[in-house]
Design a protein around this motif. Structure first.
Motif, PDB file in Angstrom:
ATOM      1  N   ARG A  59      63.875  38.638  52.306  1.00 18.41           N
ATOM      2  CA  ARG A  59      63.186  38.180  53.502  1.00 18.41           C
ATOM      3  C   ARG A  59      64.109  37.461  54.477  1.00 18.41           C
ATOM      4  O   ARG A  59      63.734  37.202  55.609  1.00 18.41           O
ATOM      5  CB  ARG A  59      62.033  37.261  53.121  1.00 18.41           C
ATOM      6  N   ASP A  69      55.283  38.532  51.218  1.00 13.91           N
ATOM      7  CA  ASP A  69      55.198  37.182  50.666  1.00 13.91           C
ATOM      8  C   ASP A  69      55.649  37.089  49.223  1.00 13.91           C
ATOM      9  O   ASP A  69      55.934  36.012  48.724  1.00 13.91           O
ATOM     10  CB  ASP A  69      53.744  36.687  50.746  1.00 13.91           C
ATOM     11  N   TYR A  70      55.663  38.218  48.545  1.00  9.72           N
ATOM     12  CA  TYR A  70      55.962  38.170  47.122  1.00  9.72           C
ATOM     13  C   TYR A  70      57.439  38.432  46.839  1.00  9.72           C
ATOM     14  O   TYR A  70      57.828  38.577  45.700  1.00  9.72           O
ATOM     15  CB  TYR A  70      55.103  39.178  46.363  1.00  9.72           C
ATOM     16  N   SER A  71      58.235  38.587  47.878  1.00 11.05           N
ATOM     17  CA  SER A  71      59.659  38.808  47.644  1.00 11.05           C
ATOM     18  C   SER A  71      60.426  37.550  48.008  1.00 11.05           C
ATOM     19  O   SER A  71      59.939  36.695  48.734  1.00 11.05           O
ATOM     20  CB  SER A  71      60.147  39.991  48.470  1.00 11.05           C
ATOM     21  N   SER A  72      61.639  37.444  47.471  1.00 14.70           N
ATOM     22  CA  SER A  72      62.452  36.264  47.711  1.00 14.70           C
ATOM     23  C   SER A  72      63.309  36.475  48.949  1.00 14.70           C
ATOM     24  O   SER A  72      63.408  37.576  49.480  1.00 14.70           O
ATOM     25  CB  SER A  72      63.357  35.986  46.510  1.00 14.70           C
ATOM     26  N   ASN A  73      63.939  35.371  49.393  1.00 13.91           N
ATOM     27  CA  ASN A  73      64.792  35.461  50.573  1.00 13.91           C
ATOM     28  C   ASN A  73      65.906  36.472  50.371  1.00 13.91           C
ATOM     29  O   ASN A  73      66.159  37.299  51.215  1.00 13.91           O
ATOM     30  CB  ASN A  73      65.409  34.088  50.859  1.00 13.91           C
ATOM     31  N   ARG A  74      66.605  36.345  49.247  1.00 13.08           N
ATOM     32  CA  ARG A  74      67.597  37.357  48.902  1.00 13.08           C
ATOM     33  C   ARG A  74      67.144  37.917  47.569  1.00 13.08           C
ATOM     34  O   ARG A  74      67.287  37.286  46.545  1.00 13.08           O
ATOM     35  CB  ARG A  74      68.990  36.733  48.836  1.00 13.08           C
ATOM     36  N   ASP A 117      69.346  42.720  40.617  1.00 14.52           N
ATOM     37  CA  ASP A 117      68.411  41.672  41.006  1.00 14.52           C
ATOM     38  C   ASP A 117      69.231  40.417  41.311  1.00 14.52           C
ATOM     39  O   ASP A 117      70.165  40.099  40.590  1.00 14.52           O
ATOM     40  CB  ASP A 117      67.422  41.411  39.866  1.00 14.52           C
ATOM     41  N   LEU A 118      68.893  39.717  42.412  1.00 11.45           N
ATOM     42  CA  LEU A 118      69.677  38.532  42.786  1.00 11.45           C
ATOM     43  C   LEU A 118      68.952  37.252  42.380  1.00 11.45           C
ATOM     44  O   LEU A 118      68.915  36.272  43.116  1.00 11.45           O
ATOM     45  CB  LEU A 118      69.958  38.541  44.291  1.00 11.45           C
ATOM     46  N   ARG A 140      62.406  35.466  42.491  1.00 15.05           N
ATOM     47  CA  ARG A 140      61.328  34.729  41.828  1.00 15.05           C
ATOM     48  C   ARG A 140      60.440  35.685  41.037  1.00 15.05           C
ATOM     49  O   ARG A 140      60.071  35.423  39.914  1.00 15.05           O
ATOM     50  CB  ARG A 140      60.531  33.996  42.895  1.00 15.05           C
ATOM     51  N   ASN A 141      60.087  36.815  41.629  1.00 14.67           N
ATOM     52  CA  ASN A 141      59.117  37.690  40.979  1.00 14.67           C
ATOM     53  C   ASN A 141      59.738  38.924  40.344  1.00 14.67           C
ATOM     54  O   ASN A 141      59.028  39.796  39.869  1.00 14.67           O
ATOM     55  CB  ASN A 141      58.052  38.118  41.989  1.00 14.67           C
ATOM     56  N   ARG A 148      60.604  48.505  42.637  1.00 14.11           N
ATOM     57  CA  ARG A 148      59.534  47.633  43.123  1.00 14.11           C
ATOM     58  C   ARG A 148      60.044  46.195  43.246  1.00 14.11           C
ATOM     59  O   ARG A 148      60.608  45.643  42.316  1.00 14.11           O
ATOM     60  CB  ARG A 148      58.331  47.685  42.183  1.00 14.11           C
ATOM     61  N   GLY A 190      58.328  42.605  44.661  1.00  9.75           N
ATOM     62  CA  GLY A 190      57.113  42.050  45.239  1.00  9.75           C
ATOM     63  C   GLY A 190      56.090  43.143  45.419  1.00  9.75           C
ATOM     64  O   GLY A 190      55.800  43.909  44.500  1.00  9.75           O
ATOM     65  N   HIS A 230      74.564  33.949  40.210  1.00 13.03           N
ATOM     66  CA  HIS A 230      73.182  33.493  40.060  1.00 13.03           C
ATOM     67  C   HIS A 230      73.003  32.056  40.504  1.00 13.03           C
ATOM     68  O   HIS A 230      72.009  31.701  41.088  1.00 13.03           O
ATOM     69  CB  HIS A 230      72.741  33.654  38.612  1.00 13.03           C
ATOM     70  N   GLU A 233      72.817  31.885  44.053  1.00  9.80           N
ATOM     71  CA  GLU A 233      71.546  32.404  44.489  1.00  9.80           C
ATOM     72  C   GLU A 233      70.475  31.332  44.485  1.00  9.80           C
ATOM     73  O   GLU A 233      69.598  31.318  45.330  1.00  9.80           O
ATOM     74  CB  GLU A 233      71.145  33.543  43.554  1.00  9.80           C
ATOM     75  N   ALA A 270      70.302  29.497  47.628  1.00 13.21           N
ATOM     76  CA  ALA A 270      69.636  30.271  48.667  1.00 13.21           C
ATOM     77  C   ALA A 270      68.149  30.363  48.370  1.00 13.21           C
ATOM     78  O   ALA A 270      67.323  30.351  49.262  1.00 13.21           O
ATOM     79  CB  ALA A 270      70.247  31.663  48.748  1.00 13.21           C
ATOM     80  N   ASP A 304      62.958  29.641  49.837  1.00 13.98           N
ATOM     81  CA  ASP A 304      61.649  30.291  49.738  1.00 13.98           C
ATOM     82  C   ASP A 304      60.559  29.358  50.223  1.00 13.98           C
ATOM     83  O   ASP A 304      60.570  28.176  49.961  1.00 13.98           O
ATOM     84  CB  ASP A 304      61.362  30.673  48.274  1.00 13.98           C
ATOM     85  N   GLN A 340      55.270  30.713  48.315  1.00 11.03           N
ATOM     86  CA  GLN A 340      55.744  31.787  47.482  1.00 11.03           C
ATOM     87  C   GLN A 340      55.782  31.392  46.020  1.00 11.03           C
ATOM     88  O   GLN A 340      56.775  31.544  45.344  1.00 11.03           O
ATOM     89  CB  GLN A 340      57.124  32.192  47.942  1.00 11.03           C
ATOM     90  N   VAL A 348      54.832  31.873  42.159  1.00 12.68           N
ATOM     91  CA  VAL A 348      54.708  33.132  41.422  1.00 12.68           C
ATOM     92  C   VAL A 348      53.239  33.475  41.266  1.00 12.68           C
ATOM     93  O   VAL A 348      52.452  32.683  40.760  1.00 12.68           O
ATOM     94  CB  VAL A 348      55.361  33.000  40.046  1.00 12.68           C
ATOM     95  N   ARG A 349      52.878  34.610  41.799  1.00 11.74           N
ATOM     96  CA  ARG A 349      51.496  35.071  41.606  1.00 11.74           C
ATOM     97  C   ARG A 349      51.577  36.283  40.697  1.00 11.74           C
ATOM     98  O   ARG A 349      52.220  37.256  41.021  1.00 11.74           O
ATOM     99  CB  ARG A 349      50.890  35.471  42.938  1.00 11.74           C
ATOM    100  N   GLU A 358      50.837  39.607  39.113  1.00 11.65           N
ATOM    101  CA  GLU A 358      50.141  40.764  39.666  1.00 11.65           C
ATOM    102  C   GLU A 358      49.535  41.571  38.532  1.00 11.65           C
ATOM    103  O   GLU A 358      50.051  41.594  37.453  1.00 11.65           O
ATOM    104  CB  GLU A 358      51.115  41.638  40.451  1.00 11.65           C
TER     105      GLU A 358
END
Lengths: 158, 524
Positions: free
Chosen positions: A90, A101-106, A121-122, A125-126, A148, A150, B505, B508, B511, B515, B519, B521-522, B524
């Motif tokens: 994002r 909304d479900y993806s991270s900044n990087r 994967d960097l 969060r999800n 996939r 987010g 990491h 990361e 960075a 967020d 944001q 964690v939801r 899914e």
């Protein structure tokens, strides 16, 4: 000084003041970063401002030529693949800026190595999923396998 | 609908900045010249020196930015330069008016000196502070220093009481308002503190009428900030400063949590505090009386604490009308403190509604740039700091202009960059320096790592805490990992090959701080 000159100077000064304001707003309008839509419905090669090497001929050898968003807020967007890595997230500096909304900044990174594309994967969060498996280490990506992040699904296409 | 996207070529904006600098210099120097021409039919005596100093400052600022903050926002410095130049011209113009009335003047040269100091301070910030995240280390140091500075004027022998407010300290014949510097330090503290506690403030607590209320014990910091603001109000007798700090805190809490309930709670607490203050302190009650009954002859003619100042300011604005009287053609010097607290009224008189609106637009653009860079910057601390600093700028304008135009009760705050007063000018230039630094990292493209802080420093800032769930799986895939440095060298650091993943990491996580709080964690 005559009244006329004073008045002209006065109005001129105000005009100059507004010129500053309007110029500032003009700069502000141009100042929208991230990605821009080049064309609808067709694939245009990614611009390379750094003057880097042109994409190799691997496209002709049957490798993927573009990255396509197949589900999620940016559905339908395609990004031409060059030889440089693609940062997905994002953050406005990303190559593919997600509006999700479900993806991270990087969130994740796609890069070309040893003749194929790898997904990494960097630390999102999800998580990032290739097919149904969560990506922990860099894994090679085949054409057509859904990636996939987010709510967004991407895939490499020829 | 299919679309093809490509990354936009990122403009550093330095050319636009140069052009805007040119405009702002013409405005500042032109105003100075017009004041001289309209009042004395000749250029001011020190016109050449004034112009040279202004041009010199712009050149230095531009070069410093090119050298150390290539991607900084192109609007910030030129706009501030324009405001400062116009302010200097108006202060000089009021000096002339005061001399004509046989009063003490000489604010102009002093303000020019302060401007030089302020620009130097901004340059120092840009050059010495390579990454705004370094400030996060000093979160609690900033709090202690800020509180000490706030309380400094209460020290007997050091503090000075000017016009009933105990806000100044006097050292070696110079008076200084430490609250202005405290403003910056507290913004750093609020940002550093809230970036680590915002999750608790956001998520915990009961829901009531659709509002997510915080838990009672999480209200602690808000109560402390509120008590501090009230303390400042009581002891230093300054409504503006206390309003400023409380507003800053509520704003940063809101940005950190996105919970409207905090604003509501803050407003209610402030209303209670203000009510008590009106009831308990006559000088606060006077301010309200002046505000509500400004045009009442009794209030107007009152010897002390009357509405004479504010009403004369309104008369000045009315004289200015739509286009103003022109530089040097009005009578702004008739208003007490026309060059500091009431500089807005003076500008409104000589530049008219048209000019005043343009000036307010400049402030609006400045505040917008601050908020925009808060969105763009990648770390949570930077977001909160930038939005806090931008908010103080905007809020200060609101309080001053609102006070002068009788929208809200008059409080003694300074108009940033314009009003005569050294401490405010220097502090605001430091704020601009910080914003330039933050905007540089906000606008810097991800693949341009030059000037970024090293990962070791970032690690040190976040305390080396290991982010949950990102335990690296060693070097199971060493081959692709080797590409890391060539492709996205986000962090400029020489690391041993074995720990490639680990460092990546950790970097990361810093960075990841960016967020948004939504944001969570939801599943899914």
């Amino acid at each position: 000084m005559s009244d006329l000159i004073v008045t002209v100077m006065k109005v001129g000064y105000l005009a100059l003041l507004w010129l500053l304001v309007l110029t500032a707003i003009g700069v502000l309008r141009r100042d929208v970063f991230g990605t821009r839509v080049l064309a609808h419905g067709s694939v245009v090669r990614k611009s390379r401002p750094d003057g880097g090497p042109r994409p190799s001929r691997r496209a002709a050898r049957g490798g993927p030529t573009r990255l396509r968003v197949t589900a999620g807020p940016l559905n339908g967007t395609t990004l031409a693949l060059g030889s440089s890595a693609i940062l997905i997230g994002r953050a406005p500096g990303s190559t593919l800026v997600l509006d999700d909304d479900y993806s991270s900044n990087r969130h994740a990174r796609l890069f070309f190595h040893d003749g194929r594309w790898w997904l990494e994967d960097l630390g999102s969060r999800n998580g990032t999923y290739l097919g149904s498996a969560q990506v922990t280490d860099p894994v090679p990506v085949e054409t057509g396998v859904p990636i996939r992040l987010g709510q967004t699904v991407l895939e490499l296409q020829r | 609908m299919a679309a093809t996207v490509a990354p936009v070529r990122i403009r550093t904006g330095r050319a636009a900045e140069l052009w805007l600098f040119l405009l702002s210099l013409v405005l500042g120097i032109g105003a100075y010249a017009l004041v001289g021409l309209n009042t004395a039919e000749q250029l001011p005596g020190d016109f050449v020196r004034f112009a040279a100093v202004l041009v010199g400052m712009a050149v230095v600022l531009h070069l410093v930015v090119r050298w150390r903050a290539k991607y900084a926002d192109p609007l910030l410095l030129p706009l501030v330069m324009a405001l400062n130049g116009i302010g200097l011209a108006m202060i000089y113009r009021i000096d002339i008016g005061l001399v004509a009335r046989g009063q003490e003047a000489g604010f102009g040269p002093r303000q020019q000196l302060w401007t030089l100091l302020g620009v130097a301070a901004a340059c120092l910030v840009i050059v010495l502070l390579r990454d705004h995240r370094l400030l996060r280390r000093y979160t609690f140091t900033a709090m202690v220093a800020g509180i000490v500075l706030l309380l400094l004027p209460m020290v007997p022998g050091l503090g000075a009481n000017i016009n009933g407010a105990q806000l100044w300290i006097r050292v070696a014949g110079m008076s200084f308002q430490p609250a202005e510097i405290a403003k910056i330090l507290l913004a750093i503290f609020f940002a550093g503190y809230l970036v680590s506690t915002r999750d608790v403030l956001t998520l915990a607590g009961p829901k009531f009428l659709g509002l997510q209320l915080p838990r009672l014990r999480d209200l602690g910091p808000l109560v402390v900030a509120w008590a501090g603001a009230i303390l400042v109000l009581v002891v230093e007798r300054d409504l503006g400063t206390s309003l400023m700090f409380f507003g800053l805190f509520v704003a940063v809490v809101y940005v950190a949590t996105e919970r409207f309930s905090w604003i509501l709670i803050g407003l209610i607490m402030f209303a209670v505090g203000a009510g008590v203050a009106i009831w308990a302190f006559p000088h606060v009650a006077d301010r309200f009386d002046i505000w509500l009954n400004a045009l009442d002859p009794d209030v107007y003619n009152r010897l002390y604490g009357g509405s004479g100042q504010i009403v004369r300011g309104l008369f000045g604005l009315a004289l200015g009308g739509l286009l103003g009287t022109g530089w040097g053609e009005g009578f702004p010097q008739l208003v007490p403190y026309a060059n500091s607290d009431f500089i807005v009224a003076s500008l409104g008189e000589e530049l008219g509604l048209t000019g005043l609106m343009a000036i307010l637009m400049v402030y609006l653009v400045l505040a917008q740039r601050g908020m925009r860079m808060a969105i763009g910057v990648r770390d949570g601390f930077g977001k909160l700091l930038a939005s806090g600093l931008a908010f103080t700028l905007a809020f200060q304008c609101f309080i001053v202009v609102g006070g002068v135009t009788r929208l809200i009760p008059l409080t003694g705050l300074t108009m940033p960059f314009m009003a005569a007063g050294g401490s405010s000018l220097v502090a605001n230039w430091i704020i601009v320096g910080l914003l330039v630094r933050i905007s540089d990292s906000s606008r810097r493209p991800a693949d341009d790592a030059r000037g970024l802080v090293s990962t070791e420093t970032a690690l040190e800032i976040i305390g080396g805490a290991e982010p949950a769930g990102s335990q690296p799986a060693d070097t199971a895939q060493p081959d692709p990992a080797r590409d890391w440095d060539e492709d996205t060298a986000q962090t400029e650091v020489h690391r041993p090959p074995a720990s490639n993943h680990q460092v990546a990491h950790y970097g990361e996580d810093e960075a990841g701080n960016g967020d948004e709080p939504t944001q969570v964690v939801r599943d899914e």
